[in-house]
Design a protein around this motif. Structure first.
Motif, short mmCIF file in Angstrom:
data_model
loop_
_atom_site.label_atom_id
_atom_site.label_comp_id
_atom_site.label_asym_id
_atom_site.label_seq_id
_atom_site.Cartn_x
_atom_site.Cartn_y
_atom_site.Cartn_z
N PHE A 174 33.82 30.37 102.77
CA PHE A 174 34.30 29.15 103.41
C PHE A 174 34.18 29.29 104.86
N PRO A 175 33.12 28.52 105.28
CA PRO A 175 32.89 28.45 106.92
C PRO A 175 34.16 28.11 107.76
N GLU A 176 34.78 27.40 106.93
CA GLU A 176 36.05 26.77 108.06
C GLU A 176 36.94 27.67 108.43
N VAL A 177 36.97 28.97 107.52
CA VAL A 177 38.09 30.04 107.70
C VAL A 177 37.48 30.91 108.88
N GLU A 178 38.33 31.06 109.87
CA GLU A 178 37.92 31.74 111.01
C GLU A 178 38.19 33.33 110.99
N ASN A 179 39.30 33.48 110.21
CA ASN A 179 39.97 34.81 109.99
C ASN A 179 41.10 34.82 108.98
N THR A 180 41.53 35.89 108.53
CA THR A 180 42.47 35.96 107.52
C THR A 180 43.45 37.39 107.87
N VAL A 181 44.72 37.21 107.30
CA VAL A 181 45.39 38.36 107.42
C VAL A 181 46.23 38.46 106.10
N ARG A 182 46.53 39.73 105.75
CA ARG A 182 47.56 39.92 104.68
C ARG A 182 48.74 40.86 105.22
N LEU A 183 50.06 40.43 104.79
CA LEU A 183 51.28 40.90 104.97
C LEU A 183 51.81 41.29 103.74
N LEU A 184 52.41 42.71 103.86
CA LEU A 184 52.98 43.16 102.41
C LEU A 184 54.30 43.72 103.07
N ALA A 185 55.50 42.95 102.47
CA ALA A 185 56.74 43.47 102.86
C ALA A 185 57.14 44.68 102.18
N ASP A 186 57.53 45.64 103.09
CA ASP A 186 58.08 46.99 102.66
C ASP A 186 59.57 46.81 102.76
N GLU A 187 60.24 46.45 101.52
CA GLU A 187 61.82 46.04 101.63
C GLU A 187 62.80 47.14 102.48
N GLU A 188 62.61 48.39 101.88
CA GLU A 188 63.63 49.28 102.60
C GLU A 188 62.67 50.63 102.78
N PHE B 3 50.22 39.49 92.22
CA PHE B 3 50.01 38.64 93.53
C PHE B 3 50.90 39.07 94.61
N PRO B 4 50.58 40.47 95.30
CA PRO B 4 51.56 40.79 96.09
C PRO B 4 51.67 40.34 97.77
N PHE B 5 50.70 39.90 97.82
CA PHE B 5 50.24 39.62 99.44
C PHE B 5 50.45 38.41 100.08
N HIS B 6 51.46 38.38 101.15
CA HIS B 6 51.55 37.25 102.03
C HIS B 6 50.06 36.87 102.77
N THR B 7 49.47 35.92 102.30
CA THR B 7 47.97 35.98 102.88
C THR B 7 48.08 34.63 104.01
N TYR B 8 47.32 34.80 105.06
CA TYR B 8 47.23 33.66 105.86
C TYR B 8 45.99 33.54 106.62
N VAL B 9 45.59 32.34 106.95
CA VAL B 9 44.09 32.01 107.02
C VAL B 9 44.12 31.25 108.45
N LEU B 10 43.44 31.60 109.36
CA LEU B 10 43.19 30.71 110.74
C LEU B 10 42.02 29.85 110.48
N LEU B 11 42.01 28.61 110.39
CA LEU B 11 41.10 27.95 110.32
C LEU B 11 40.44 27.44 111.61
N LYS B 12 39.15 27.21 111.65
CA LYS B 12 38.36 26.86 112.93
C LYS B 12 38.87 25.44 113.26
N PRO B 13 38.66 25.12 114.62
CA PRO B 13 39.22 23.91 115.28
C PRO B 13 38.52 22.77 114.41
N GLN B 14 39.33 21.83 114.43
CA GLN B 14 38.72 20.36 113.65
C GLN B 14 38.49 20.48 112.07
N ALA B 15 39.12 21.72 111.72
CA ALA B 15 38.77 21.87 110.13
C ALA B 15 40.12 21.23 109.25
#
Length: 802
Positions: free
Chosen positions: A87-101, A217-229
C-alpha cells in the motif's frame, strides 16, 4: 456600569441569607465543573504528544473460528512489512512486543521491571520520543541494543549520560544478555496508551522474522499513513490483501468464519478501544459523557437555584423596580442592574470554587485514580475556561430574573398586585421538578451501580478466591520451583499449592486452536499441575482430576463445560480426542470442569482446556510456570507470610518477594466500576445538597410571604401539624412529579449500562422505592424547619406583618 456593580454589591450585602444560599450553590456547582474539566481534559489528551498522531493507526485482528469470536489489538509478525509493500498510502510501520516481566541487574540486585518493550528501529520515525542522547536513526538498528528513559537511566546508573554502557538482562535460567545502551529518551507522558521505560531492539529476535501470516498474533502493529490518506479507504482494501497472503480465506468465509484486519486511530485507542491484548489499561468514552453530563447538570442545578430564589425574592425588590421605572429608568437599565448582580455573584462563587476545587483535588485524584496537578500548561487552558464559565453562569443564572423583575408594572406594584413568591409561578415549579428529577435520577443510578458491584463480588465464580495467596515470579527460581512448592506445603496453615502461569484472576492468557469433531476451535490453553483444581476449589462435572502417577495423563485434558458445548460433545465428552499443535498431538479428555469466570463478568465464559505439566517436564523446560497459588487456612496471615517469605529468600537470594491475594486481584478487575460508584456517590450528594439549598430558600420565602395567612389560620383554630402539611404539600407534589419523570429515564439509562455485563443483576423495584422515599424524606426535612418555625410563631406578631 460602575454604578450597577456598586448597587449590586449593596443589594447582595443587604440580603445576606439570599446571597449565602446562592453563593453556596454556585460555588459547589462550579467546583464540580472545574474538577470534571480537569478529568476530561486529561482523558482526552492521551497520545496527543505525538506530532504525527493524526496519521498513526493501530492494526487490529478480528477472528471467528466456529463459535469463537475474538477482537484483539495485535497482528501477525509479517503484517507490518506486507502493509508497507502493498500500500503506497503507508509511509512507515512499527511493531511493539510487550515483555511483561523483565529482570535487570543493578549491581548485585535483580530488579523486576514491567514496562519493557521490544520494538522495531522505526519507532522513532512514528512516535514522538525525543532522545536526550543517541541517534534515532541508528539507536535500535543492531541486535542487543536498548534505549532507556531518563528515569531508568537515573535509577540504574545515577546519571542520564549512559551512552555506550551495558545493562544486563537476566533470563529464565539466569542466562545473561548484555544490552548496549544506545539512547536515552525523555520520560513518556502519563497520557500515553502504553507505558515504556525500556525499548529493546527487535532486530535478530526469532519471533520477529516469523513468516507465518495467521498462526499467531503477538505484535502491536502501528502504521504511519501519508498526509491526506484516508484510513477508511485503506481498510476497504484489506480483504483482497488478506486473500493474497492466505489461500484459505475463501474456504473460511464459506463456513462463516473469517480473519479480518482493521485500523484504530491513535487518538481513539485510550477511550474507544476495549479489545483483547491492549497494551495498557484504557478508559471509556461513555464515562466521559456521563461525568460531563452530570457536571453540567449540577451546574444547571446551581443556576436554577439562583433563578428560583431571585424570582421568589421578587416581592422585596418590586417597590425598588417600581420607583426606578417611575423615575425614568429604562427596562434595559434594570436588566443590566440584575445581570450585574448575577455576574458579581458568579465572580465571587468562581473564586470560592477555585479554592474548593484545589482543596478537593487530592481527594478527587484518589477516587478517580488520577494524578492531576496544576502546571503552567494547565493554566493555559484553565484561565480562559474560568472566565468563560464565570460569564456563562452569570448570564445563565441572571437572565431570567432580569427579564422577570424588570417587567413589573409600577402601578400594580404600588397597589400590591404583583404576583410574587412561590404561588402562581409555573416556571419556578417546573424548575424545582427539574432539580429533583436530576437528584432522583442520580440516586437511582448510584444504587444500581452499587447493586451491580455487590452482585459481582458475591456471585459464584466457579472457584474460591478467598484465602488464596499468589507468589509471583516463580520462574526466576530456575528449576527449583517444584522444590519451593514442596517446602511451602510443609508450612503449617498451607492446605494446598499449585504451580501454573494461569490463574482465573491473572492477566496472562494463552489462546490457541484445537481440533475436535473434525472442526477447529479457538480455546484458552492452560498448562497446570495436578493440584490446580483442588487449590482453586473448582468442581468437576464429569470425570476425574489429573494423576501424575498415570503416564497416560501426560496427554490428558480437562475441559470446561463451555468447551464441551462448542466442540459438539453434547453427550459425554469423556475419552473423546482433541488434536493440538503443529505436531498434531492427540489428547484424550479425562474430565469436564464446571464453568468458571476467568475474565471480567462483562464477558461470557470462554472455552478452556487444561493440560497437566509434570514436574519432570517443568525441569526440562526451565520451570516456566511463574505463579505459585497457595490455599491457606491460617488466621495468622502475617506469620504465615513471614515463613513463606523466608523460604523464598533462601531459594531466590536477592529476589524481591512479590505476592498478592486472589480476592484483591479479582476486585482490581472492577476498579473502573468501583471508581464510578464512588464518584456517583459524591455527585449525587452534591446534587442533592444544591437542590436542598434552593428548596430551603424557597421554603423560607414561602413561609415569610404567608406569615399573615398562617396567623389568621391559627387564630381560627388551625394546629401546627395542619399548617405544616398545608405549606409542605405543594413542595412534596413537585417531588412526586420529579420522581415520575426521573424513574423511567433512570431505568432506561441504567438498563443500557448493565447491558455491558454478560452477568448482571436485574434492576429491582426496591431501588426505585428507596430512591422515592429518600427524595421525599430529604425534601421534607429540608422544608420542615422553616414551616414549623412559621407554624409555631405567635399569631399576634404574625398579624402585624405588613
Amino acid at each position: 456600569m460602575g454604578n450597577y456593580f456598586k448597587t449590586a454589591f449593596r443589594s447582595l450585602k443587604r440580603n445576606k441569607g439570599f446571597t449565602f444560599l446562592n453563593l453556596a450553590g454556585l460555588t459547589i456547582g462550579v467546583a464540580v465543573c472545574l474538577l470534571i474539566i480537569f478529568y476530561v481534559v486529561d482523558e482526552t489528551s492521551y497520545d496527543r504528544y505525538n506530532s504525527n498522531g493524526n496519521r498513526i493507526y493501530r492494526v487490529n485482528t478480528d477472528t471467528k473460528i466456529n463459535t469463537s469470536i475474538t477482537s484483539s489489538a495485535i497482528a501477525a509478525p509479517r503484517v507490518a512489512a506486507a502493509l508497507r509493500l502493498n500500500f503506497p498510502e503507508v509511509e512507515n510501520t512499527v511493531r511493539l512486543l510487550a515483555d511483561e516481566e523483565v529482570r535487570f541487574k543493578k549491581g548485585d540486585e535483580l530488579v523486576m521491571e514491567k514496562n519493557a518493550l521490544f520494538c522495531d528501529p522505526s519507532i522513532f520515525d512514528i512516535f514522538t520520543l525525543p532522545l536526550l542522547e543517541g541517534d534515532p536513526n541508528t539507536a535500535l538498528t543492531e541486535p542487543n541494543t536498548i534505549v532507556l528513559t531518563e528515569r531508568m537511566a537515573e535509577k540504574y546508573f545515577g546519571t542520564t549520560h549512559v551512552l555506550g554502557k551495558v545493562l544486563v538482562r537476566v533470563g529464565d535460567r539466569n542466562s545473561n544478555t548484555s544490552l548496549k545502551i544506545t539512547g536515552v529518551i525523555k520520560n513518556l507522558p502519563a497520557q500515553s496508551h502504553f507505558e515504556g521505560d525500556f525499548f529493546e531492539s527487535m532486530v535478530g529476535l526469532p519471533i520477529a522474522g516469523n513468516e507465518n501470516f495467521a498462526a499467531f498474533f503477538p505484535f502491536h502493529t502501528y502504521v504511519l499513513l501519508k498526509p491526506q490518506a484516508d484510513y477508511k479507504k485503506l481498510e476497504g482494501k484489506f480483504p483482497a490483501f488478506l486473500k493474497k497472503y492466505l489461500d484459505f480465506i475463501e474456504a473460511m468465509e464459506k463456513q462463516g468464519d473469517y480473519i479480518k484486519l482493521n485500523l484504530t486511530p491513535l487518538y481513539d485507542i485510550h477511550l474507544q478501544s476495549n479489545r483483547a491484548n491492549e497494551l495498557g489499561v484504557n478508559g471509556n468514552i461513555q464515562y466521559i459523557y456521563i461525568y460531563s453530563g452530570v457536571a453540567l447538570f449540577i451546574l444547571l442545578l446551581a443556576c436554577i437555584n439562583f433563578m428560583n430564589l431571585s424570582t421568589a425574592h421578587s416581592a422585596s425588590r418590586a417597590k425598588e423596580v417600581g420607583i426606578r421605572k417611575v423615575l425614568g429608568s429604562p427596562r434595559i437599565g434594570l436588566m443590566l442592574q440584575f445581570i450585574s448582580e448575577s455576574l458579581l455573584l458568579s465572580c465571587f462563587s468562581m473564586l470560592a470554587a477555585i479554592v474548593l476545587a484545589w482543596a478537593l483535588l487530592p481527594l478527587f485524584n484518589n477516587i478517580a485514580g488520577k494524578n492531576l496537578t496544576l502546571t503552567g500548561s494547565t493554566l493555559g487552558w484553565l484561565l480562559p475556561a474560568i472566565i468563560g464559565i464565570t460569564v456563562v453562569v452569570g448570564l445563565l443564572a441572571g437572565a431570567y430574573p432580569a427579564f422577570f423583575l424588570s417587567a413589573f408594572n409600577p402601578i400594580k406594584v404600588f397597589k400590591g398586585q404583583t404576583a410574587a413568591g412561590f404561588k402562581g409561578n409555573r416556571l419556578r415549579n417546573w424548575l424545582v421538578v427539574f432539580q429533583f428529577s436530576i437528584s432522583i435520577f442520580l440516586i437511582i443510578g448510584t444504587l444500581i451501580v452499587y447493586n451491580q458491584l455487590r452482585y459481582m463480588q458475591q456471585r459464584p465464580l466457579g472457584f474460591n478466591r478467598k484465602q488464596v495467596l499468589l507468589v509471583k515470579h516463580i520462574n526466576t527460581l530456575n528449576n527449583q520451583g517444584v522444590t519451593f512448592k514442596q517446602e511451602v506445603l510443609g508450612v503449617p496453615g498451607v492446605a494446598s499449592a499449585s504451580l501454573s502461569s494461569f490463574v482465573p484472576t491473572g492477566h496472562r492468557r494463552w489462546t490457541n486452536y484445537v481440533s475436535a469433531n473434525n472442526n477447529t476451535h479457538q480455546t484458552e490453553f492452560w498448562p497446570v499441575d495436578e493440584d490446580y483444581l483442588r487449590t482453586m476449589s473448582m468442581s468437576l462435572d464429569k470425570g476425574r482430576d489429573f494423576n501424575p502417577a498415570l503416564s497416560s495423563d501426560s496427554s490428558a485434558m480437562i475441559i470446561n463445560e463451555t468447551a464441551a458445548s462448542v466442540m459438539g460433545f453434547s453427550g459425554d465428552a469423556l475419552d473423546k480426542t482433541i488434536v493440538f499443535g503443529n505436531n498434531q498431538k492427540q489428547y484424550h479428555i479425562i474430565g469436564v470442569v464446571k464453568d468458571f469466570n476467568f475474565n471480567s463478568l462483562r464477558d461470557n465464559v470462554a472455552a478452556v482446556v487444561l493440560t497437566m505439566t509434570t514436574a519432570f517436564e517443568r525441569k526440562k523446560q526451565g520451570d516456566r510456570p511463574d505463579v505459585l497459588a497457595i490455599k491457606v487456612n491460617n488466621d495468622n496471615l502475617p506469620a504465615l507470610l513471614s515463613q513463606i517469605e523466608n523460604k523464598w529468600k533462601r531459594f531466590s537470594g536477592n529476589q524481591e518477594f512479590d505476592y498478592s491475594f486472589m480476592d484483591e486481584d479479582f476486585d482490581n478487575l472492577y476498579r473502573t466500576e468501583q471508581r464510578t460508584g464512588k464518584i456517583a456517590v459524591w455527585f449525587t450528594s452534591l446534587a442533592i445538597l444544591i437542590a436542598c439549598l434552593g428548596l430551603f430558600g424557597l421554603a423560607a420565602y414561602t413561609a415569610e410571604q404567608r406569615t399573615r395567612e398562617i396567623g389568621i389560620r391559627k387564630v381560627l383554630g388551625a394546629n401546627v401539624p395542619d399548617l405544616v402539611a398545608m405549606l409542605a404539600i405543594n413542595f412534596l407534589k413537585l417531588v412526586g412529579i420529579a420522581f415520575l419523570v426521573a424513574a423511567p429515564l433512570a431505568w432506561l439509562f441504567m438498563n443500557k449500562w448493565l447491558q455491558g455485563f454478560a452477568y448482571r443483576e436485574s434492576i429491582s423495584a426496591w431501588i426505585f422505592i428507596a430512591a422515592g422515599v429518600g427524595a421525599f424524606l430529604i425534601a421534607g426535612l429540608t422544608i420542615s424547619s422553616q414551616f414549623i418555625k412559621a407554624a409555631i410563631a405567635n399569631p399576634v406578631q404574625s398579624l402585624k406583618v405588613e
